[in-house]
Design a protein around this motif. Structure first.
Motif, PDB file in Angstrom:
ATOM      1  N   LYS A  60       0.544   2.335  -3.511  1.00 25.27           N
ATOM      2  CA  LYS A  60      -0.298   2.441  -4.059  1.00 25.27           C
ATOM      3  C   LYS A  60      -1.383   3.521  -4.377  1.00 25.27           C
ATOM      4  O   LYS A  60      -2.205   3.443  -5.087  1.00 25.27           O
ATOM      5  CB  LYS A  60      -0.889   0.813  -3.723  1.00 25.27           C
ATOM      6  N   TYR A  62      -5.186  -1.008  -6.283  1.00 24.74           N
ATOM      7  CA  TYR A  62      -4.913  -2.331  -5.263  1.00 24.74           C
ATOM      8  C   TYR A  62      -6.176  -3.407  -5.171  1.00 24.74           C
ATOM      9  O   TYR A  62      -7.090  -3.127  -4.799  1.00 24.74           O
ATOM     10  CB  TYR A  62      -5.065  -1.892  -3.909  1.00 24.74           C
ATOM     11  N   LEU A 107       0.998  -1.118   0.456  1.00 27.13           N
ATOM     12  CA  LEU A 107       0.225  -0.443   0.017  1.00 27.13           C
ATOM     13  C   LEU A 107       0.012   0.560   0.156  1.00 27.13           C
ATOM     14  O   LEU A 107       0.498   2.397  -0.131  1.00 27.13           O
ATOM     15  CB  LEU A 107      -1.304  -0.126   1.160  1.00 27.13           C
TER      16      LEU A 107
END
Length: 474
Positions: A164, A171, A161
């Motif tokens: 992202k 994701y 993450l």
């Protein structure tokens, strides 16, 4: 009273990291600092960056198309006042929520129980900051290769993450046997973390493996290692109208952009861009010349973090048309360099708890002590009562000096089979690397009146060989 002025803000300690030069990022840090019963600048710094990153993380993008989410951590001794960071954030958001209830989505959970739990929360809010206490123990748990699968999954998700949050990143969700349990894809999720921990728990597991695992180097570490703060007898209990309205405006702007699935790309002035480019090139040189993975992992995200810090400052200054200035870039680079250098210094000087696993730290510490013998004038070394001025002038390093200086250091004391065995392994490694040589059967021992082991820099041993005083390099 003019509520737009911050009265009685405690002065920053000498040497403390400076707050952002302007805008909401600075105002938020000043409020968190001023409302603390025991003000700690590093706590206010880390918490303010975490909050603004949580709000702006997905709605704003750097000129290089990265989101503005960040992982920050305040490290300070137990009882010093770390809780003031989370309390300050709560106080700020409590002032905003009565007129903008939707802003509560920017504050995430304080604990991640599983990968699925993170997914589920991202479905509700794709930009938020989670405030995690006791982060040292938490980091050790989720980074432990022998830990629970749920903990390891949480670490893996947070690793992914971190990068992202760019505008077009997705994701991917998950499919389950029951269709109702499926988790949807998330567009440009921006998870930020503000964590708190003590030096004992955060740095106790700081081994090479812990760093190369990847999660720890993603954190921007703000450590308070100075004096304990005095009690703040004039605490600012509530944020000013100016700060509240400014924070509310940023929350509203971010909510609008998220709802429309749009984003604002932060602009950058030409001079500021040139400074950041030079910093990027400098980091690339460090990465290219580094001879260990630990250094690479600690520096590899420095340019991106500096860029994000500067952009957060710009967003806090003007959330309609944010523009990075030279002043913002210089501040951001200074923050990033100071934080990363502090972690590297701890590794180099053997100040981490589980340092016994780190051969790199052991070798660096021994190099430092041997260089100290070579570089310092004799009067500064005489107090150790090892060797004599003649051998010092001949640049002969006695093993007794090395051992005396290092055997009680944690980096050696906690080494495998104890300090003496670790010291021997380390000097053997430096010799094998071609950095030092041992003088055996040295012909001038009677002249220097010393019978112990002696070492010289490898680039000087030929001198002794040619002068008939060096017989064999080990």
């Amino acid at each position: 009273m003019n509520q737009n002025v911050h009265y009685l803000t405690p002065p920053l300690p000498t040497g403390a990291m400076q707050f952002a030069p302007c805008g909401l990022l600075r105002d938020v840090a000043l409020f968190i600092y001023s409302q603390a019963p025991y003000p700690v600048p590093e706590v206010a710094q880390a918490a303010s960056i975490g909050l603004i990153a949580g709000i702006a993380g997905s709605a704003f993008q750097t000129p290089t198309h990265a989101g503005l989410n960040l992982y920050t951590m305040a490290v300070a001794p137990t009882g010093i006042g770390k809780e003031a960071g989370a309390e300050g954030v709560d106080g700020l958001m409590s002032a905003v929520l009565p007129t903008l209830p939707a802003a509560k989505q920017f504050i995430g959970p304080s604990r991640f129980s599983s990968e699925a739990a993170i997914h589920r929360h991202l479905e509700k809010s794709r930009s938020f900051v989670s405030m995690i206490g006791e982060s040292g123990k938490w980091l050790q748990r989720v980074s432990n290769p022998r830990g629970s699968q749920h903990d390891r999954d949480v670490a893996t998700v947070l690793l992914k993450l971190y990068s992202k949050s760019s505008a077009h990143s997705i994701y991917r969700g998950a499919a389950y046997a029951k269709e109702d349990d499926n988790i949807a894809d998330i567009l440009s999720p921006a998870v930020s973390i503000y964590a708190e921990g003590t030096p004992e728990t955060v740095f106790s597991a700081l081994s090479d493996d812990f760093i190369t695992d990847g999660l720890f180097p993603r954190f921007l570490i703000f450590e308070h290692a100075g004096a304990w703060p005095a009690r703040n007898v004039n605490r600012q209990r509530q944020p000013s109208t100016h700060v509240t309205e400014h924070l509310r405006a940023l929350c509203q702007r971010a909510l609008d952009l998220l709802q429309q699935q749009q984003y604002v790309e932060v602009r950058i002035e030409a001079d500021a861009d040139a400074i950041l480019t030079a910093f990027h090139d400098e980091i690339r040189r460090v990465l290219e010349t580094a001879d260990d993975e630990v250094t690479r992992h600690l520096w590899t995200r420095s340019y991106l973090r500096a860029m994000k810090l500067a952009c957060l400052c710009a967003v806090g200054t003007n959330c309609q048309m944010p523009t990075v200035t030279t002043e913002m870039v210089v501040w951001a680079i200074n923050i990033e360099q100071a934080a990363t250098n502090n972690v590297i210094s701890k590794i180099v000087h053997g100040e981490t708890g589980d340092i016994a696993k780190s051969e790199t730290a052991q070798m660096n510490k021994m190099r430092e002590v041997m260089n100290e013998w070579l570089a310092k004038p004799w009067p500064e070394l005489a107090g150790y009562n090892v060797g004599n001025e003649t051998m010092h002038s001949m640049r002969l390093i006695p093993w007794s000096f090395i051992s005396k200086r290092l055997r009680n250091k944690p980096v050696f004391e906690k080494g495998h089979n104890g300090a003496n065995a670790t010291l021997k392994r380390t000097i053997d490694a430096l010799i094998s690397n071609g950095e030092y040589a041992e003088l055996r059967d040295f012909q001038k021992r009677e002249e220097i009146k010393f019978s112990g082991r002696l070492f010289v820099p490898a680039n000087e041993h030929d001198f002794w060989k040619h002068n008939g005083n060096y017989l064999k390099a080990r």
